[in-house]
Design an enzyme around this catalytic site. Structure first.
Site, PDB file in Angstrom:
ATOM      1  N   TYR A   1      -2.924  -0.490  10.548  1.00 27.23           N
ATOM      2  CA  TYR A   1      -2.899  -0.855   9.127  1.00 27.23           C
ATOM      3  C   TYR A   1      -1.568  -0.427   8.512  1.00 27.23           C
ATOM      4  O   TYR A   1      -0.922  -1.193   7.781  1.00 27.23           O
ATOM      5  CB  TYR A   1      -4.064  -0.177   8.406  1.00 27.23           C
ATOM      6  CG  TYR A   1      -4.132  -0.439   6.909  1.00 27.23           C
ATOM      7  CD1 TYR A   1      -4.794  -1.555   6.411  1.00 27.23           C
ATOM      8  CD2 TYR A   1      -3.545   0.435   5.999  1.00 27.23           C
ATOM      9  CE1 TYR A   1      -4.861  -1.803   5.047  1.00 27.23           C
ATOM     10  CE2 TYR A   1      -3.606   0.202   4.638  1.00 27.23           C
ATOM     11  CZ  TYR A   1      -4.271  -0.922   4.166  1.00 27.23           C
ATOM     12  OH  TYR A   1      -4.331  -1.156   2.808  1.00 27.23           O
TER      13      TYR A   1
ATOM     14  N   SER B   1       0.854  -1.189   0.000  1.00 25.16           N
ATOM     15  CA  SER B   1       0.000   0.000   0.000  1.00 25.16           C
ATOM     16  C   SER B   1       0.889   1.238   0.000  1.00 25.16           C
ATOM     17  O   SER B   1       2.082   1.150   0.329  1.00 25.16           O
ATOM     18  CB  SER B   1      -0.882  -0.010   1.259  1.00 25.16           C
ATOM     19  OG  SER B   1      -1.505   1.244   1.473  1.00 25.16           O
TER      20      SER B   1
END
Length: 251
Positions: A155, A142
């Site tokens: 996250y 990501s």
């Protein structure tokens, strides 16, 4: 000859978390490039619907956070069906909360789903690839691999670790003929980002913050995945490929 470098005909690709979103889109793209597809998830109904949409694909039901269950499913598939040549570790989740109030049980769940899953599935598949001295492992990272935003610190921690685990895989397994890399998507319109897509203020901020000036579309990840899954990337290892409209290179 240049086009043949990207041809995946005769190769089998397993994509985790592929009932919807990025995983399903990548499965579509790899199928279009000639790969035989194995969709994977833990919800049999969602998996069945996704398989019906693609047609001519196999499914493999397991929970990516269950190490023993993953190994049993992969070993059984390899023995009964055949080799997995390409693995896309896509399964992931998000939970938003201020770090000081983040529930510890959710921290563990995010950690297990986003990071431990890559160890579990990567190890199970790699043990077979190592014996064949070939294989492609693509982990979904990501922009949060290198950036952070409020309310998603756990996250961010997992995606940073995904980037480094990818480097570790390459360091250990490249000598045995495996290519282990990662794709780091920017902000894409997916079920995982549904809350952000609906937030007009966030979308406006994102469009100003991203040099490309917009959300990414899922099919824009396809080319990166085909490249990393194909012979075209035969000497690419431990790389994190950002597909993010330029957000990670711009202030």
């Amino acid at each position: 000859m240049s086009t043949s470098l990207f041809d995946l005909t005769g190769r089998r690709a397993l994509i985790t978390g592929s009932s919807q979103g990025i995983g399903f889109s990548l499965a579509q793209g790899l199928q279009a490039a000639g790969a035989d597809i194995v969709l994977s998830g833990r919800d049999p109904e969602k998996l069945s619907i996704a398989a019906e949409k693609l047609g001519g694909v196999k499914t493999l039901l397991f929970d990516v956070t269950d190490h023993a269950g993953v190994k049993a499913a992969i070993d059984r598939f390899e023995a009964e069906t055949g080799p997995i040549d390409i693995l896309v570790n896509n399964a992931g989740m998000q939970h938003r909360a201020p770090l000081e109030d983040f529930p510890p049980e959710m921290f563990q769940k995010v950690l297990q789903t986003n990071l431990t899953s890559i160890f579990n599935v990567g190890q199970a598949v790699a043990k077979h690839m190592l014996g064949r001295k070939s294989g492609k492992i693509i982990n979904i990272a990501s922009v949060q691999t290198v950036l952070a935003r409020p309310n998603i610190s756990p996250y961010t921690a997992t995606k940073g670790a995904v980037g480094n685990l990818t480097k570790g895989m390459a360091t250990e397994w490249a000598r045995h003929g495996l290519q282990c890399n990662a794709i780091a998507p920017g902000y894409f319109d997916t079920p995982l980002n549904a809350a952000l897509v609906k937030d007009a203020d966030f979308s406006q901020w994102l469009e100003k913050r991203t040099p490309a000036g917009r959300w990414g579309q899922l099919d824009e990840l396809t080319g990166a995945c085909i490249f990393l899954a194909s012979q075209a990337s035969s000497f690419v290892n431990g790389h994190v490929l950002y597909v993010d409209g330029g957000i990670t290179v711009s202030l």
